[in-house]
Write a protein that holds these residues in place. Structure first.
Motif, PDB file in Angstrom:
ATOM      1  N   LYS A   1      32.669  39.586  25.381  1.00 10.84           N
ATOM      2  CA  LYS A   1      33.992  40.018  24.931  1.00 10.84           C
ATOM      3  C   LYS A   1      35.091  39.705  25.945  1.00 10.84           C
ATOM      4  O   LYS A   1      36.264  39.674  25.589  1.00 10.84           O
ATOM      5  N   GLU A   2      34.697  39.511  27.184  1.00  9.11           N
ATOM      6  CA  GLU A   2      35.692  39.419  28.258  1.00  9.11           C
ATOM      7  C   GLU A   2      36.319  38.034  28.333  1.00  9.11           C
ATOM      8  O   GLU A   2      35.635  37.020  28.245  1.00  9.11           O
ATOM      9  N   LYS A   3      37.639  38.012  28.517  1.00 10.20           N
ATOM     10  CA  LYS A   3      38.394  36.759  28.598  1.00 10.20           C
ATOM     11  C   LYS A   3      38.469  36.220  30.022  1.00 10.20           C
ATOM     12  O   LYS A   3      38.513  35.015  30.236  1.00 10.20           O
ATOM     13  N   PHE A   4      38.516  37.121  30.997  1.00 15.83           N
ATOM     14  CA  PHE A   4      38.678  36.708  32.387  1.00 15.83           C
ATOM     15  C   PHE A   4      37.339  36.287  32.979  1.00 15.83           C
ATOM     16  O   PHE A   4      36.358  37.036  32.921  1.00 15.83           O
ATOM     17  N   LYS A   5      37.330  35.092  33.561  1.00 12.75           N
ATOM     18  CA  LYS A   5      36.093  34.509  34.075  1.00 12.75           C
ATOM     19  C   LYS A   5      35.418  35.409  35.109  1.00 12.75           C
ATOM     20  O   LYS A   5      34.208  35.612  35.057  1.00 12.75           O
ATOM     21  N   SER A   6      36.169  35.961  36.043  1.00  7.39           N
ATOM     22  CA  SER A   6      35.564  36.778  37.107  1.00  7.39           C
ATOM     23  C   SER A   6      34.925  38.044  36.539  1.00  7.39           C
ATOM     24  O   SER A   6      33.849  38.454  36.968  1.00  7.39           O
ATOM     25  N   VAL A   7      35.562  38.648  35.553  1.00  8.07           N
ATOM     26  CA  VAL A   7      35.014  39.857  34.939  1.00  8.07           C
ATOM     27  C   VAL A   7      33.791  39.500  34.107  1.00  8.07           C
ATOM     28  O   VAL A   7      32.763  40.192  34.146  1.00  8.07           O
ATOM     29  N   LYS A   8      33.875  38.397  33.377  1.00  3.65           N
ATOM     30  CA  LYS A   8      32.746  37.906  32.574  1.00  3.65           C
ATOM     31  C   LYS A   8      31.535  37.680  33.485  1.00  3.65           C
ATOM     32  O   LYS A   8      30.421  38.117  33.172  1.00  3.65           O
ATOM     33  N   GLU A   9      31.756  37.032  34.623  1.00  6.67           N
ATOM     34  CA  GLU A   9      30.667  36.772  35.570  1.00  6.67           C
ATOM     35  C   GLU A   9      30.110  38.071  36.150  1.00  6.67           C
ATOM     36  O   GLU A   9      28.899  38.183  36.369  1.00  6.67           O
TER      37      GLU A   9
END
Length: 153
Positions: free
Chosen positions: A30-38
């Motif tokens: 669901k997450e758009k931001f790469k750092s949060v997704k990772e």
């Protein structure tokens, strides 16, 4: 919650770890931001390692005896934070707070269950589970503390 055997406890714990893998995997999706997704993907991988560890304990009871119990430091950061639910676009400190609270509750559950039985084998397995969750809690609390320190400047 009543467990009849060590296998029952391990089956329950494995199911909970699989739920955690799914939880973090879904959040990563669901997450758009790469750092949060990772970050979520890494949380899912860590929970997946727990699944592997627990499945190993279930298939080879000798590993229960071989497992080295250690004192894991508790920074107690999550103990003073309010539980929150995930919302898309959350700040990193709030995401870490969700993860810390999940680990805190798992540690508490396994410690509480260990207090309610006199079966030494069951207590040992519950202590192993508690220690593994405490390791994750410590890692997350350290990450949270570092994150806040980095963002104060």
């Amino acid at each position: 919650m009543n467990f009849e055997s060590v296998d029952d406890i391990l089956a329950y714990a494995i199911e909970k770890e699989k739920e955690a893998v799914q939880f973090y995997t879904e959040l990563a999706g669901k997450e758009k931001f790469k750092s949060v997704k990772e970050t979520f993907e890494n949380f899912a991988k860590e929970e997946g390692k727990h699944v592997t560890l627990l499945e190993g304990l279930k298939t080879d009871k000798g590993k229960v005896e071989e497992y080295e119990l250690k004192e894991i430091p508790d920074l107690k950061i999550s103990n003073y934070l309010v539980e929150t639910e995930y919302k898309e676009g959350m700040f990193m400190q709030d995401i870490l707070r969700i993860a810390m609270k999940r680990e805190e509750m798992a540690v508490k559950l396994y410690n509480d269950l260990a207090q309610k039985t006199k079966n030494a084998e069951v207590v040992r397995v519950l202590n192993i589970l508690s220690q593994e969750e405490a390791k994750h809690k410590l890692g997350l609390e350290t990450m949270y503390d570092d994150f806040l320190a980095d963002n104060e400047n």
